[in-house]
Design a protein around this motif. Sequence first.
Motif, mmCIF file in Angstrom:
data_model
loop_
_atom_site.group_PDB
_atom_site.id
_atom_site.type_symbol
_atom_site.label_atom_id
_atom_site.label_comp_id
_atom_site.label_asym_id
_atom_site.label_seq_id
_atom_site.Cartn_x
_atom_site.Cartn_y
_atom_site.Cartn_z
ATOM 1 N N GLU A 175 69.559 -4.410 -16.363
ATOM 2 C CA GLU A 175 68.434 -5.599 -16.999
ATOM 3 C C GLU A 175 68.816 -4.761 -18.183
ATOM 4 N N LEU A 176 69.022 -5.441 -20.145
ATOM 5 C CA LEU A 176 69.085 -4.718 -21.185
ATOM 6 C C LEU A 176 68.481 -5.817 -21.613
ATOM 7 N N ASP A 177 68.242 -5.185 -23.141
ATOM 8 C CA ASP A 177 66.880 -6.626 -23.967
ATOM 9 C C ASP A 177 67.103 -5.616 -24.844
ATOM 10 N N CYS A 178 68.090 -6.602 -26.074
ATOM 11 C CA CYS A 178 68.668 -5.618 -27.597
ATOM 12 C C CYS A 178 67.676 -6.449 -28.956
ATOM 13 N N SER A 179 66.924 -7.651 -28.312
ATOM 14 C CA SER A 179 66.043 -8.204 -28.892
ATOM 15 C C SER A 179 65.563 -7.832 -30.243
ATOM 16 N N GLY A 180 65.668 -8.087 -31.528
ATOM 17 C CA GLY A 180 64.804 -8.140 -32.790
ATOM 18 C C GLY A 180 65.401 -7.245 -33.216
ATOM 19 N N ASN A 181 66.799 -7.311 -33.044
ATOM 20 C CA ASN A 181 67.736 -6.090 -33.617
ATOM 21 C C ASN A 181 68.772 -6.924 -35.332
ATOM 22 N N CYS A 182 69.354 -6.149 -35.607
ATOM 23 C CA CYS A 182 70.311 -7.108 -36.309
ATOM 24 C C CYS A 182 71.778 -6.732 -36.279
ATOM 25 N N ILE A 183 72.441 -7.078 -35.259
ATOM 26 C CA ILE A 183 73.173 -7.766 -34.821
ATOM 27 C C ILE A 183 73.750 -8.573 -34.508
ATOM 28 N N LYS A 184 75.352 -8.467 -34.947
ATOM 29 C CA LYS A 184 76.128 -9.979 -35.880
ATOM 30 C C LYS A 184 76.825 -10.644 -34.497
ATOM 31 N N SER A 185 77.711 -9.504 -33.943
ATOM 32 C CA SER A 185 78.204 -10.124 -33.158
ATOM 33 C C SER A 185 78.081 -9.884 -31.093
ATOM 34 N N PHE A 186 79.061 -10.513 -30.598
ATOM 35 C CA PHE A 186 78.523 -10.769 -29.246
ATOM 36 C C PHE A 186 79.226 -9.258 -28.865
ATOM 37 N N PRO A 187 78.775 -9.054 -28.189
ATOM 38 C CA PRO A 187 79.340 -7.509 -27.013
ATOM 39 C C PRO A 187 79.472 -7.730 -25.989
ATOM 40 N N MET A 188 81.133 -7.717 -26.249
ATOM 41 C CA MET A 188 81.731 -8.151 -25.436
ATOM 42 C C MET A 188 82.426 -6.995 -24.611
ATOM 43 N N HIS A 189 82.084 -5.944 -25.038
ATOM 44 C CA HIS A 189 82.167 -4.865 -23.632
ATOM 45 C C HIS A 189 81.390 -4.645 -23.189
ATOM 46 N N LEU A 190 81.034 -5.581 -22.719
ATOM 47 C CA LEU A 190 79.319 -5.336 -21.415
ATOM 48 C C LEU A 190 79.879 -6.502 -21.024
ATOM 49 N N CYS A 191 81.002 -6.878 -20.646
ATOM 50 C CA CYS A 191 81.112 -7.414 -20.249
ATOM 51 C C CYS A 191 81.896 -6.435 -18.198
ATOM 52 N N ASP A 192 82.193 -5.792 -18.474
ATOM 53 C CA ASP A 192 82.817 -4.541 -17.633
ATOM 54 C C ASP A 192 81.105 -4.438 -17.101
ATOM 55 N N LEU A 193 80.313 -4.883 -17.475
ATOM 56 C CA LEU A 193 78.940 -3.974 -16.420
ATOM 57 C C LEU A 193 78.322 -5.346 -15.221
ATOM 58 N N THR A 194 79.295 -5.032 -13.951
ATOM 59 C CA THR A 194 79.412 -5.655 -12.867
ATOM 60 C C THR A 194 77.830 -5.906 -12.563
ATOM 61 N N ASN A 195 76.762 -5.324 -12.231
ATOM 62 C CA ASN A 195 75.624 -5.179 -12.142
ATOM 63 C C ASN A 195 74.798 -5.917 -12.823
ATOM 64 N N LEU A 196 74.896 -6.501 -14.046
ATOM 65 C CA LEU A 196 74.744 -6.371 -14.977
ATOM 66 C C LEU A 196 73.343 -7.886 -14.676
ATOM 67 N N ARG A 197 72.538 -8.610 -14.816
ATOM 68 C CA ARG A 197 71.544 -9.442 -14.049
ATOM 69 C C ARG A 197 70.954 -10.285 -15.711
ATOM 70 N N SER A 198 70.729 -8.918 -16.240
ATOM 71 C CA SER A 198 69.625 -10.239 -17.857
ATOM 72 C C SER A 198 70.181 -9.649 -19.031
ATOM 73 N N LEU A 199 70.915 -10.621 -19.868
ATOM 74 C CA LEU A 199 70.652 -10.111 -20.831
ATOM 75 C C LEU A 199 69.835 -10.893 -22.348
ATOM 76 N N ASP A 200 69.365 -9.825 -23.343
ATOM 77 C CA ASP A 200 68.165 -10.365 -24.524
ATOM 78 C C ASP A 200 68.725 -10.016 -24.909
ATOM 79 N N LEU A 201 69.888 -11.156 -26.221
ATOM 80 C CA LEU A 201 70.553 -10.999 -27.427
ATOM 81 C C LEU A 201 69.214 -11.710 -28.450
ATOM 82 N N SER A 202 68.220 -11.788 -28.297
ATOM 83 C CA SER A 202 67.491 -13.205 -28.973
ATOM 84 C C SER A 202 66.931 -12.493 -30.433
#
Length: 1597
Positions: free
Chosen positions: A1208-1235
């Motif tokens: 589970e990864l929560d990156c909400s409420g930051n100043c991110i402008k580009s989608f983190p494509m380098h996280l595609c290698d995390l095979t166990n990632l089930r929840s991604l919050d970029l709101s």
Amino acid sequence: MGIKEMKEKAKEKSAEKSKLAAESAAKHGTSAGIGLFNGLKKEAIYRGKWMKGMVVGKTDKEALPPPPDKEEEEVVEEKITQGDLIQPYEAGAPLIVTIVSATGLAKADMFGKSDPMCVLEFMGKDIAFTDVCDNTMDPVWYPDKKHTFKIRLPAKSKLPVLKVKVFDSDAPAIMSKVVSSTKTGDFLGEVTLKGIHLLHPEGEEFQTDLTPPPPDGAAEGEVPQKIMGKIYDLKMDPEKTKKYNKLVKGKISISIDRTKVDEQIQRKERAKHEREMKKNRENERYLNMAPPTAVVMKERAGMEGGLWVPKRFAEIKKGDDRHRMNYIEGECELRGLRDLYKLSFTNTRIIQKFKEAESDSDEDSDDDMVIERRVKQRVKLSLYMTKKKPKKRMADIEETGHLVKCDTPDGFIDGLIGKHAKTTNFDVSLKDCPNVEEFAGCVVVKRAEESPITDEPIIFGFARFSQSAKEISGTEMALGMGQAKDRMKKDTQGGVRSTGIEGVNSVAHYSRLAKNAWQFLQLTEEDEINYKQFKSALDLLNIIVLEGRAQRLFNACDLPDESGEASGKVSMTEFEVAMMMNDAVPKTGPDLTPLDAFFIFDVDGSGEINQTEFQECVKALGQLRSDDELLELFVMADKDKSGVIDYKEFKKIWCHSLVDPEVELEKLGVEPHKLSTEGLISKLTRIGPLHRKRVEFIHFLNANALMRQIEKSDKEMLVAFDTVQEKVKRVRIEAQQRKDERKRAKKAEQNIHSREAARDAAFRDKEKRQQIQKEQRERAKQRIQEKVMKEKLQAEKEQAKQREQMMISMNRKEKEAFRIKEIRRKGEDKLVLKDMGYRVVPQDLYKTAEAQAKLANLVILDLSGNKLVELPESDFLFNLNTLRSFNLSHNRIMHVPPEIANCGNLEHWLIDNNDLRELPNEIKFMHEMIHLDASRNKLERIPTEIENMYPLKYLILHSNRISDLGYGFGELAQLQFCNLSSNRLRELPEDFSNLTSLTKLDLSNNAITHLPEYFGSLIMAQQINLSVNQIQVLPDSMCNMEKLEILRINDNWLQEIPACSKGWIACMDLQVKNNKIRRIAPEIGEMLSLQSFYAPMNQIEAIPAEFGMLTALQQLNLRTNWITELPPEIGALVSLQNMDISHNRLNTELPPEFGLLRALRTLDFSHNKISGLPMSFGALECLETLDMGHNTLPSVPQSMMYLQSLRELDCSGNCIKSFPMHLCDLTNLRSLDLSSNSLEYLPTAVDMFTALKKLDLHHNLLRALPLEFATLLDHVQEIDVIQNPFNQFPEKWNYRWTEKEMYQNPSGYSNQEVFEYIKDESMYFTCAEDEWKETGALHFDNRLNFHEFVWGNEEHGVTGVAKRMGKVPVYDKDGIYVIRYDMRWHDRFLAHLKRFYFTAKETGLSPVINELNKEDREDRAKTEELARKRKDDLVLNAKREHEERERRKKVIYDEDVHQKFRRAESHMIERSKRTRHVGNVTNETLLEEIQRRAELQEIGRRGLEKRRMLEAKDEMKRLKDFVNSNVGNLDGVKRTTPIDIVPCWKSKPITNESVPDKRKGAATFKKKFSKKERNYDQFGPGGRDKQDAAALALLGN
């Protein structure tokens, strides 16, 4: 009458009053005349001002108010702390006050500004004034004018008050310069400084530099010295009127220097220290003298052991009475000689509860049988010294106490104590006992291993030491020999040597009295006494002295020390002088003087009388006055408004209000003033107000005369004291000289025989010592032999006794076990009657004899879950003497009968969930109780008899109303579990720390403010819950709780985690949630066993570096604190698994050592200001949950691609402008919050995140979604894209949308609508983009149109989007065979394609729906710029063509002007004809015309309806043929794309009442529109279309 006349009249009146006052002064005395003059003068001035107000119309002719001096004063009670009062060392010290400057003063002069000056009022008196600053509103006094003043602080314990008043310079009446003037100065404001604000100006906040700038013409060396102070706002005088305070404004700068005060304090402290050092040196000198008889009393030196100085005294009290044994009584005294101590026991004996079965002759018998019986019956007692408070039960005395070996063969004390009526006196040496004076008492104990063997030590007697020695009267006074001794001296010496002073005895007489007084007070000759002991000494010597005389005697004899001040104590020599002065100075008489009354009621000896003491004084004088009158008297006497009355003020109120001055003057032999009864004026004024005035005036004169007599007698007394004191000193010096001469003569006489006597004495001492040593050796040898024989015999007897006791115990246990077994076999040991609904106990259970016999065998009784209100008073509890378990829970019992005392064997008693108000006092008989549960009742207190339940291990009293544990709770030494939560406790008793066996303690949900000082004595405690209290500080003794495992102090007022935490070495769980903790002590690093630290909702600012020593820590919660950074030592927490540091103030990157937390599984550092993560963050290989939302991260760090365990990864409420494509290698990632970020586009490779189960993209800046996003819709279960603008989607709008809805969802699309739109877009967008790439240039130049873009053009070789989309196979109902192929195109794609087409035509490029790289963005920007320029050129050309067309139209219009005139004339002619025709028309012709036109309209309508019916029939026929020919056999046909589905992105049709307006304050639909408007149908008979058709038909006809 004008103002001038009024002024003149007021002056005349004032002159008359002044003349009358002068005559009165000449007749009755200067002081009375001045007082009357001042009063009359103030009254005249006041009346003149009032008349002036009447003239100008300001008083509205109101009645004359009372004069100022008769207004009632408002008493304002202010809170005064100890710091506001004068301290003892500050009294009389000088305080330097500097008036620097003032700013912003009011304008007081009519033709100028103001002439300000300052008046300083200290303690109600004007003491000084500054110079006048002419014509200015910003005066500066420092440094050129008079500015600095020195004030002396008053006596101790007074409240200092300083007022700085600012006036205009025409205020002579204020400064008492011109007494006859009637002018009053303008008041400009005042500042009042009192208490700590005056005494400690350095404690004031915001001390500023008040140094004024140098004048313009000043030289360089004339710069004023820097001065610090504070600026104060000028306030109004609350005691004056608004008119008086009308000019108050501005500020004043004042500097207060207390350097002199501090110097005086240091000087006095240094003098006190020197006196103490001198006294210590004198004591050491006396102790080193040989022999030490100089430091003890004469009577003590003559007693046995008299060289030992008594230190502390105690009485031996009865010990533990639970066992049927003996106890000890007597007295003991702790004595000291230099560094040696001993215990002296007097009148000590053992009291036997039961008489022994041996004859009196056995006591002196030497028979072997008698000796053997004595040894067998002997109980060995030991003596222990204890630092704890001695009491009846002390189970830990052997561990905490100090064993004292007595001077007996076996070291026990029982051999020294007498028996029965025989008492003994003996001493016990304490040479092996360290720090003797720290012990609180001694205990006589039978140890547990001594015969008979017991579970714990038994106390036979205990003694608690007092703080002083026993009061022992002197030998002479005890035997009544003091007077006889004096009489014998007189007879032998032939009379008493005269002192030469009348009424004074010999010096030896007073020396003897002083020694007797010191003996009564248990003091040595070097000790000094205070005033309280001084009065006690006089009382013991039967010397009757009033309080005032005693105070003067004490002050006269209290000689000043080296510092020049009185010490407050007198020595024995000074006491002798006091007694001589008392006999020499004559007494004042039997009448009570004001000095005597003042000191009698000055209880605290402060030299002042408060209000309470004053009221007692008035009542003691026999005056019956109300409380209001007493208060008025006190306020009238307290002139300086200090809240207390000194002796000067008391004398004045004594003479004027408390006594009759006329009677007092007659007692003193002075002729008082009396009211004259002769003369015409006296006869005319015998009654009425004038008579009352005369009486008051005569009383005033007598009071003043009495005041003068009292002051005269006081002065005479002081003179007498001084005279007698000098004579007494001279007499004592002469007596001391004679005494020294006698000593020298006696010493010379003794030296003659000293050598021969010393030789004979030395020879006799040598022979005596040799004989004593020989006898001692023989006795020692004999004692050793006897000791060996006794020990051998004692061992054999003890073994035999143990075997006998074991046999008896085994027989008893076997019998009891057999009885219980029989009862259990019959089932008579248990009775369960729970949940039976009983309201009373059935009588068949206890009334009959058979039932009572069954109750006697019961071991377990359960009556829980019933409705019992009370228990039977008799025959029920009386028979439950064998009961071990009694359950009365969940009933309604309010009272337990006294017969519960018969349940002495009860071990488990459950009485929870009842209405019990108090526990019965009979619980003192429950000596076997182990478990007591009385929770959820209404208990308000715990009876003191609970101390008898010594085996109690489990005590549950939560959810009650207990506010005080009372005395005796600390006696439960075996208590292991205690639950007192949800009560009303405010504090714990001091003996609570005696519960040393306690392992679990719950005190939550109380109101405890502090813990006992020795709370840390609970050394066995493992779990403690102190949550929801008001504790601010933990005691230092808690560092001894080494076995503590769980400590919860949530919801308290703790300020820090104290240093005592270093002792919690076994603590695994520490919870301090919701406190006020700002600091964590570094000693927390010693809690090596700590596994969980829970401290959210505090004010922690920093984590100490020692925190890294907690290597066993697994859970760390520091949520909602003030932490700004993490220390590098945080990386040492190698066992940490869960960490929460969210809602803090972290504003930097995490330390690089953070990557060492390899065991971390959950991490939350959200709601901070973290801008970056270290590269070592990727080393957290076990991290599963990460919340870094609401920070300032510009992007997701690249190092997170190594977190392979992340789920589970929560990156909400930051100043991110580009989608983190380098996280595609995390095979166990089930929840991604970029709101709540700044994402505008998603990359095309977003379909690689198909392993996700949740993707949150809401509240971003997404303009569109890529086509690959449709792939995620088939794999990801939960996707949220709401609250994005989606600018490239079709616009949706509804006039009923509220602002809240528009904010929450600006695009108007729900998640489902977005997903359907993306699915449709994925079907056509690629084809449209390919078509535009081939034919876009032709469309951009308008050589092809939109229809050709969709359907193509074979002539020009254009394929079209519809053909590019291809065809979809249509299968049969079994889904096996393909029937035909249909076009994939659907008409719902037409709206989307139009948007694509015209957007591309405008920009020259196809729309962008995914994220582009930098090169593509630059190329696209260039192309769009070219398209924009081309569009601008086209607009410019169109504008020019339009202008040209308009110009040509204007030319044509101008040429056709003549035709217009002719057309207008023809219109006018036609209009005139119609007018004439209408005038000739009648009603009949008009009706005929209307009828004709209506018939024509009806014929046209019928023809139209007929044509429409025919067209509808043809259409229906065509549709039926089409259906029969093409769709007749498609029952189970499968289609890849639905055909008849309404596009979801279009707004649904909204009826009038389908979507109500939910905005706040909006009217309902029925209120907005009428019934006609709500049911309006434009196609109905009354609709707009129908009306328009009828009108057109009429016009056409």
